[in-house]
Design a protein around this motif. Sequence first.
Motif, PDB file in Angstrom:
ATOM      1  N   LYS A 180       2.368  -8.835  14.337  1.00 24.14           N
ATOM      2  CA  LYS A 180       2.536  -9.703  13.164  1.00 24.14           C
ATOM      3  C   LYS A 180       1.749  -9.179  11.976  1.00 24.14           C
ATOM      4  O   LYS A 180       2.211  -9.193  10.828  1.00 24.14           O
ATOM      5  CB  LYS A 180       2.092 -11.133  13.504  1.00 24.14           C
ATOM      6  N   LYS A 181       0.543  -8.722  12.238  1.00 25.61           N
ATOM      7  CA  LYS A 181      -0.298  -8.264  11.137  1.00 25.61           C
ATOM      8  C   LYS A 181       0.158  -6.899  10.624  1.00 25.61           C
ATOM      9  O   LYS A 181       0.381  -6.708   9.428  1.00 25.61           O
ATOM     10  CB  LYS A 181      -1.761  -8.191  11.605  1.00 25.61           C
TER      11      LYS A 181
ATOM     12  N   ALA B 113       3.027  -8.553   8.140  1.00 28.54           N
ATOM     13  CA  ALA B 113       2.166  -8.964   7.019  1.00 28.54           C
ATOM     14  C   ALA B 113       1.825  -7.802   6.099  1.00 28.54           C
ATOM     15  O   ALA B 113       1.887  -7.933   4.872  1.00 28.54           O
ATOM     16  CB  ALA B 113       0.882  -9.614   7.549  1.00 28.54           C
ATOM     17  N   ASP B 114       1.486  -6.663   6.670  1.00 28.01           N
ATOM     18  CA  ASP B 114       1.059  -5.533   5.841  1.00 28.01           C
ATOM     19  C   ASP B 114       2.179  -4.977   4.984  1.00 28.01           C
ATOM     20  O   ASP B 114       1.919  -4.272   4.014  1.00 28.01           O
ATOM     21  CB  ASP B 114       0.472  -4.420   6.712  1.00 28.01           C
TER      22      ASP B 114
ATOM     23  N   ILE C 226       2.567  -8.185   2.088  1.00 28.70           N
ATOM     24  CA  ILE C 226       1.459  -8.545   1.194  1.00 28.70           C
ATOM     25  C   ILE C 226       1.375  -7.682  -0.063  1.00 28.70           C
ATOM     26  O   ILE C 226       1.195  -8.227  -1.152  1.00 28.70           O
ATOM     27  CB  ILE C 226       0.120  -8.545   1.968  1.00 28.70           C
TER      28      ILE C 226
ATOM     29  N   ALA D 277       4.443 -14.115   4.674  1.00 25.90           N
ATOM     30  CA  ALA D 277       3.338 -13.161   4.677  1.00 25.90           C
ATOM     31  C   ALA D 277       2.049 -13.830   5.146  1.00 25.90           C
ATOM     32  O   ALA D 277       1.324 -13.306   5.990  1.00 25.90           O
ATOM     33  CB  ALA D 277       3.134 -12.569   3.279  1.00 25.90           C
TER      34      ALA D 277
ATOM     35  N   ASP E 146       0.146 -13.018   8.576  1.00 23.15           N
ATOM     36  CA  ASP E 146      -1.218 -12.497   8.436  1.00 23.15           C
ATOM     37  C   ASP E 146      -2.216 -13.343   9.217  1.00 23.15           C
ATOM     38  O   ASP E 146      -2.965 -12.847  10.060  1.00 23.15           O
ATOM     39  CB  ASP E 146      -1.589 -12.457   6.953  1.00 23.15           C
TER      40      ASP E 146
ATOM     41  N   TYR F 237      -3.913 -12.633  12.869  1.00 17.39           N
ATOM     42  CA  TYR F 237      -5.356 -12.575  13.129  1.00 17.39           C
ATOM     43  C   TYR F 237      -5.718 -13.529  14.265  1.00 17.39           C
ATOM     44  O   TYR F 237      -6.471 -13.183  15.183  1.00 17.39           O
ATOM     45  CB  TYR F 237      -6.159 -12.950  11.870  1.00 17.39           C
TER      46      TYR F 237
ATOM     47  N   VAL G 269      -3.697  -2.747   1.670  1.00 21.32           N
ATOM     48  CA  VAL G 269      -3.978  -3.945   2.465  1.00 21.32           C
ATOM     49  C   VAL G 269      -5.227  -3.671   3.262  1.00 21.32           C
ATOM     50  O   VAL G 269      -5.210  -2.917   4.212  1.00 21.32           O
ATOM     51  CB  VAL G 269      -2.823  -4.268   3.427  1.00 21.32           C
TER      52      VAL G 269
ATOM     53  N   GLU H   7      -7.761  -6.118   4.435  1.00 15.16           N
ATOM     54  CA  GLU H   7      -8.178  -7.069   5.461  1.00 15.16           C
ATOM     55  C   GLU H   7      -7.243  -8.260   5.491  1.00 15.16           C
ATOM     56  O   GLU H   7      -6.319  -8.360   4.722  1.00 15.16           O
ATOM     57  CB  GLU H   7      -9.598  -7.568   5.176  1.00 15.16           C
ATOM     58  N   PHE H   8      -7.506  -9.176   6.395  1.00 11.70           N
ATOM     59  CA  PHE H   8      -6.702 -10.378   6.491  1.00 11.70           C
ATOM     60  C   PHE H   8      -6.972 -11.289   5.301  1.00 11.70           C
ATOM     61  O   PHE H   8      -8.066 -11.364   4.801  1.00 11.70           O
ATOM     62  CB  PHE H   8      -7.049 -11.140   7.768  1.00 11.70           C
ATOM     63  N   ILE H   9      -5.923 -11.993   4.850  1.00 10.21           N
ATOM     64  CA  ILE H   9      -6.042 -12.879   3.692  1.00 10.21           C
ATOM     65  C   ILE H   9      -7.143 -13.905   3.910  1.00 10.21           C
ATOM     66  O   ILE H   9      -7.952 -14.186   3.036  1.00 10.21           O
ATOM     67  CB  ILE H   9      -4.713 -13.604   3.418  1.00 10.21           C
TER      68      ILE H   9
END
Lengths: 506, 312
Positions: free
Chosen positions: A195-196, A200-201, A204, A232, A236, A240, A498, A500-502
């Motif tokens: 997922k990340k 997400a990456d 984002i 997103a 993200d 995580y 990108v 880190e995580f939001i």
Amino acid sequence: MSLYTIGFVAFLFLVFILYYVSPHRLRWALLLLASVFFYLTYSWESAILIGTLILANYFLGLRLERLPADKRGGLLWAGIAFDLGLLLFYKFFGAWLGSLPLAQGNIILSEFFLTPIGLSFHALQAVSYLIEVGRGNQAAERHAGIFALSILFFPRVLAGPIERPAVIEQFKTPVAFDYETVTEGMKTLAWGFFKKMVIADRLIPMVNMVYLTPREYSGVTLFYTVIVFAFALYADFSGYSDIAVGAARMFGIKLTQNFSRPYAARSISEFWQRWHISLSNWLRDYIFFPVRRFLLRKWGRRAPLAATILPPIVTMLASGLWHGSGWTFLVWGLLHGLYLVFFQLTEGLWQRLSTVTRLDRLPKLTAMIQQLITFILVSFSLVFFRANSLEDAFYILAHAGEGLPAYLIGSAREVAAMLPSLGPRTFYKTVMSVMSPMALRNEFDWFLMIAALGIFLILDWTRFDLSKVRGKPGWVRWTVYTIFITATLLLAVQSVLVKEFIYFRF
Amino acid sequence: MSQSARFALKVALLLAVIAGVFAATFFLIPPDAGGFFQASVVKSALLKNTPSPRVILIGGSNVAFGIDSELMEARLGLPVVNMGMHGGIGESSYREVAEYLRPGDIVILMPEYLVFASGELFQGNDVVLAQWIEYDLTKLRLVRPSSVPVILLNLLQTKANRRLASAFLNPDLDRGVYVMKNFNAHGDFIGHVGVSEPVKNLESGPYLQSSNFERGVYEFFERFNLQAQQIGAAVYFEFPASRALNCKQTGEERLREFYGALLNWTTIPVLTPFDEICYPNSYFYDTNYHLNGVGRQVMTERVIKDLLPYLP
């Protein structure tokens, strides 16, 4: 050490091996050492501040327990004020102090004013601990190391989940290696990485570009961005959370599942039972219910409306404040508070409407309509959550969708013309014909993202996870695992855009 | 068999299967024929085979786009090797040059300003490094050992994505001018020569922030200089051009600070006067570091003028 790097995976497996070869009495020390090391790779200044928080709450908990129940109030409130005060200080003043000339010329000083990583999560977990000890629901933890570990445990130290004090017991319980538990954890971990790193990456950077300068983009692009950001953020943060939960499971520790298909929610109320569950539950138990009880006691039957309206608004404003000190977060929180109040007050009206339109005889269609409305409301509010200013948020909302009907009609015509010649290139052109307004950098990257997002949504909607292949023939399981892991690694985005995580910034 | 033994065996087996899939991806998908980074093979050959004394220019794609090596050769009477490729290769490209330095060589360092702002950037971008080493895996000796696993993973991703793009897009992969055939025999990029109008939507950043000066980058260049001197080669700094829009809006003050800091710290002679750093917007092609044909001519003349006094 970033959470989704080869370094972290190597670190995780090293600690994992050492954990299961170590005697139980030493495991807390191993995990604590590993967690401190992990945290220090981010910032030693943050480690000092979090260490202070841990020590303060450890001693406060012990002191609270020694006091008679009716004399705990003052110390309890002092502890809560300390924890939340630290959080509010960094939320409101930290960035400002860090920007002062004195701090600007001094790297160490400026680092101290950056919000300690994970403080928003640790502060709430600490408050929960003090409250439960104060109420007598939880024994104060005497083992300082295990108490510290419950907060610093490396899978969750950066962005939660926000655990309740009951998690402390898990660190004391002897754990034998269990194949099913460990592999269940690894599957959750793998899903989180997918997922990340794959979803997400890719999304984002596109979203960030549009939100940085929204006035440079068309209404169609803005519309797509609003929708894309909803996914997103979900990919993200849930990514995580899965990494955290999966990694913890490998050590036999069960953390709170933070997400449960939130976009399947049929109401805003249900959404908050599916999204960032650990925070929602914390807000419900420590703000919503106490405020409601207070209002009912104070005003009782004289103002029942106040007990319906004020608690959700206060709770969601607190949620907004927790996420950030800017006006955009407060508006976002207020919107959700108003949503909850509106639907609470009009519940009967919707039921009558459903009966009149005979939708109550079509439960699946009703569910779809409810889910769509909920998603639209959530996406609308997320514009404020993400925008850099209220002006930007209003601009986006005012212009998102301009030209969309004409654009989609044109795309439909292009697609219809291409359909007779089906093939990979036709498929690509078909997809890009609809989605090209979002191909802001590399068009092919965007195409891969759509494909990956589509697969993710189908898997998420059908509640797929890797444990579902258990019980299938060996060759099926091995094929699925190989394809999944290989696809994740080959499609992962290694991007400097990108970092880190939001949710690390909260 | 115990649970843990069974677990270890299955993990090992899974890793072996995945390694097999990766090996198949690696060997079955050939390097990108005609791709931009294939020019690095030509450049490496030039570096090894061009007789000394010679002039070697090194930096990022600013050097590839911004230098006319033929003109320099004609004016200086020395062979010229253009090692500029991509700023994302970072320190590894300088290590390659250092390996092949000989007595009498003259090295012109023209790193893009941004590398001085971030040690992380100067270490190299893993995606770019993957594309750089794809044509010559022995170049892995030039990168940081800790980056090797990530670079190899990036290389696999690059190959897989390229194969997919070729299937869904077209075999030419829509590279535009960024192809191998747009490099000449000296390693100069010439695909943009003859294009006088700048590409639209030129990026307006990135801007240099003085508070971000990375001392480690300067120290790297000092070590490079020392090594060159021990061999009998000479090293000079020549600054890349900065777009007038950058200079005026936020860059000029920062550039002065950077220039002043560099002059204070470095022992490497700096050839460029500050007032020659900012170039008109019309001299640029598609990014803040890529000069067009006209800008390339002006830059080459400047480098020649700045270097002449230092030649024996």
